[in-house]
Design a protein around this motif. Structure first.
Motif, PDB file in Angstrom:
ATOM      1  N   VAL A 131      -6.486  -5.387  -4.040  1.00  0.00           N
ATOM      2  CA  VAL A 131      -5.742  -5.856  -2.850  1.00  0.00           C
ATOM      3  C   VAL A 131      -5.145  -4.407  -2.387  1.00  0.00           C
ATOM      4  CG1 VAL A 131      -3.610  -6.797  -2.746  1.00  0.00           C
ATOM      5  CG2 VAL A 131      -5.150  -7.956  -4.224  1.00  0.00           C
ATOM      6  N   LYS A 132      -4.832  -3.467  -2.965  1.00  0.00           N
ATOM      7  CA  LYS A 132      -3.981  -2.360  -2.741  1.00  0.00           C
ATOM      8  C   LYS A 132      -4.958  -1.745  -1.536  1.00  0.00           C
ATOM      9  CE  LYS A 132      -2.133   2.025  -3.883  1.00  0.00           C
ATOM     10  NZ  LYS A 132      -1.848   2.877  -5.168  1.00  0.00           N
ATOM     11  N   ASN A 133      -6.117  -1.677  -1.775  1.00  0.00           N
ATOM     12  CA  ASN A 133      -7.110  -0.644  -0.883  1.00  0.00           C
ATOM     13  C   ASN A 133      -7.772  -1.570   0.163  1.00  0.00           C
ATOM     14  OD1 ASN A 133      -6.424   1.482  -1.974  1.00  0.00           O
ATOM     15  ND2 ASN A 133      -8.028   1.117  -3.948  1.00  0.00           N
ATOM     16  N   GLY A 134      -7.614  -2.750   0.370  1.00  0.00           N
ATOM     17  CA  GLY A 134      -8.123  -3.581   1.161  1.00  0.00           C
ATOM     18  C   GLY A 134      -9.569  -4.259   0.786  1.00  0.00           C
ATOM     19  N   GLY A 135      -9.622  -4.332  -0.303  1.00  0.00           N
ATOM     20  CA  GLY A 135     -11.118  -4.630  -0.933  1.00  0.00           C
ATOM     21  C   GLY A 135     -11.854  -3.640  -1.602  1.00  0.00           C
ATOM     22  N   LYS A 136     -11.563  -2.455  -1.071  1.00  0.00           N
ATOM     23  CA  LYS A 136     -12.370  -1.100  -1.643  1.00  0.00           C
ATOM     24  C   LYS A 136     -12.008  -1.116  -3.298  1.00  0.00           C
ATOM     25  CE  LYS A 136     -10.931   1.005   1.743  1.00  0.00           C
ATOM     26  NZ  LYS A 136     -10.927   2.079   2.895  1.00  0.00           N
TER      27      LYS A 136
END
Length: 454
Positions: A182-187
């Motif tokens: 969630v923090k990394n946009g799915g990464k």
């Protein structure tokens, strides 16, 4: 939501209740004219339907009103337990055996798992719990992938956020990976500037997709898990190299074109994403076909699968033959000619000695998965080659001893060799994976969907 509160909410029901089996019972019809001997395995309280396992092994659904008053009272008295058992019964067939001891033991007997496997895995689960970081991860360095591996070990043993002993560890591991996504946009990675981060992303997507499937089936609304899984899976679909594989840094058109090892983690992740129900099969068909074509391109005439070409990788040989074979099996092509060639190669060339250079655990994990799904004499021959070596080389603390006996492993990037915390954790998870092969996945249990076959 604070993690301790979420754990408290999810651990209300003990694992002992979840996995308990009832004995066969003689059910009497409401009019007293008919007797059915069966094992109750579930109860749908909304539909007022009882699920019975008949002596033939088949499931039968019966309205509770069809039973005698005594039997209706029995169902009502045990409705919580039966309702939870029904949830496990609804698990995808590919992983259902993990949650019913009878089914799992049947697979253990059928595939002749090494004596002592269950005890060895129990020791390792306890070690995992003791070595988990406060934030829910494991080790330092590549925490995302190492957490994914630990979580996959737990889930293969049927452990869920509801488990009494390990529910807290499972919950915190899922929360850690979810928060990273969630923090990394799915990464999913410790550092997306590290060109090797696609390994971490694929492994963690696999773990999150499996966790989402299990939690959803059990009615656990895990915060942000759906969002994290969807973003991570879509990243894989949207960043495939033109070669059909996936490459370092998710380069989509560079000269290297990826490799078979990277391709394997990604096709595994996509296959488990299908179980979540969040994607249509049609969304994966194109990517999977390209990935399988890439793997097939790397097959040598002798049946072996190369790392980036149809050639052996130096002295290590064709380390990814089992991986390539398994890719076809999990994607509904267990009888493809490519698979038959690989079976012959593995049967002829597979070697494993824990304390020698022939202790490539990464290679053997894929070999084991592929040969188990092949079954019959091919699996038995391979299993006998492995023998009881994994049981014999487990340390007292539940981890697995260093491999190689001082020799350098004949493998590609064998980072599981050594005495570091990272190597020990990685190595131990791979050993656990191999021991869990009889019931880790059962891709043969599902029908071939439209668009696949062979």
């Amino acid at each position: 939501m604070k993690i301790w509160l979420m754990v408290l909410m999810l651990c209300i029901v003990s694992c002992e209740i979840l996995l308990a089996d009832f004995e066969a019972r003689k059910f009497i019809s409401a009019d007293g004219q008919k007797v059915i001997s069966a094992v109750p395995v579930g109860y749908d309280q909304n539909a007022m339907v009882v699920f019975l396992k008949m002596p033939s092994g088949q499931l039968q659904q019966v309205q509770i009103s069809k039973f005698s008053i005594e039997d209706q009272l029995f169902i009502e008295d045990n409705k919580q337990q039966l309702s939870i058992m029904l949830a496990f019964l609804k698990m995808p067939k590919e992983i259902q055996s993990r949650f019913y001891d009878g089914l799992r033991q049947e697979l253990v007997r059928t595939h002749k798992a090494p004596p002592g496997s269950s005890a060895a895995l129990a020791k390792f689960l306890a070690r995992l719990k003791a070595t988990q970081n406060p934030d829910g991860s494991w080790v330092e360095g590549k925490k995302v992938s190492m957490t994914a591996m630990a979580l996959l070990v737990y889930m293969a043993e049927g452990e869920t956020p509801l488990d009494e002993d390990y529910g807290d560890a499972v919950t915190r591991a899922i929360a850690y990976l979810t928060n990273v996504a969630v923090k990394n946009g799915g990464k999913l990675a410790d550092d997306v500037k590290d060109k090797h981060w696609p390994y971490q992303h694929a492994m963690a997507t696999l773990a999150l997709a499996e966790a989402y499937t299990i939690c959803t089936t059990l009615g656990i609304n895990f915060p942000k898990l759906k969002e994290a899984t969807k973003m991570a899976g879509n990243w894989i679909l949207n960043h495939q190299h033109t070669s059909g594989s996936w490459d370092y840094g998710y380069d989509m058109s560079g000269a290297r074109g990826g490799d078979t090892s990277l391709a394997m983690w990604h096709v595994q992740a996509m296959r488990v994403c299908i179980m979540t129900g969040m994607w249509k099969m049609s969304e994966f068909v194109g990517s999977v076909r390209k990935a399988l074509a890439y793997v097939k391109k790397n097959q040598n005439s002798n049946g072996g699968i190369g790392y980036t070409s149809p050639n052996a990788y130096g002295d290590t040989g064709f380390t990814l033959t089992g991986a390539g074979m398994y890719a076809f099996q999990m994607w509904y092509k267990p009888h493809d000619p490519v698979v038959r060639k690989r079976v012959k190669y593995i049967s002829k060339n597979a070697r494993f000695k824990y304390n020698t250079e022939h202790a490539d655990l990464y290679r053997q994990y894929y070999h084991a998965l592929a040969m188990k799904h092949r079954g019959g004499k091919d699996w038995m021959g391979y299993k006998n080659m492995l023998g009881n070596q994994l049981i014999e080389n487990q340390a007292e603390d539940g981890s697995w001893k260093n491999v190689g006996g001082g020799a350098k492993i004949l493998g590609i990037a064998s980072t599981y060799q050594g005495e570091s915390e990272f190597a020990t954790h990685f190595r131990s998870c791979l050993c656990a994976f191999i021991l869990q092969v009889p019931y880790r996945y059962d891709w043969n249990a599902v029908r071939v969907p439209m668009g696949f076959g062979g």
